[in-house]
Write a protein that holds these residues in place. Structure first.
Motif: not given
Length: 98
Positions: A14-28
């Motif tokens: 669920a967290l992976k899906e949330f990160v991908e959906t909201n495009k948070l990879e670069k910030g993380l």
């Protein structure tokens, strides 16, 4: 509002899906690189580190000691490899010591 799924999924999925959906990879990635630097370099280097910034695929590290900067410059490729292995993906391609 997002549509609710009736199927059960794990929290990590669920967290992976949330990160991908909201495009948070670069910030993380920016946060994870700073954490990886602190973990890999240890207290000796961290005491002289002012800031660690990731911009695109370049890691900028600001140091207080010119002697330490020169010493670390000899092992740039090894540091890049160690950070990427810690993160599990190729985030850093270039290291600039300031």
């Amino acid at each position: 509002m997002a549509k609710r799924n009736n199927e059960h999924i794990s929290i990590s999925d669920a967290l992976k899906e949330f990160v991908e959906t909201n495009k948070l990879e670069k910030g993380l990635d920016k946060v994870n690189v700073a954490d990886a630097w602190a973990e890999l370099m240890g207290n000796g280097v961290n005491n002289y580190t002012r800031s660690v910034n990731l911009e695109r695929d370049t890691l900028y590290v600001q140091l207080n000691s010119s002697v330490l900067r020169e010493e670390l410059s000899y092992g740039k490729e090894k540091i890049i490899t160690m950070i990427n292995e810690t993160l599990g993906k190729n985030v850093v391609k270039k290291l600039i010591l300031r």
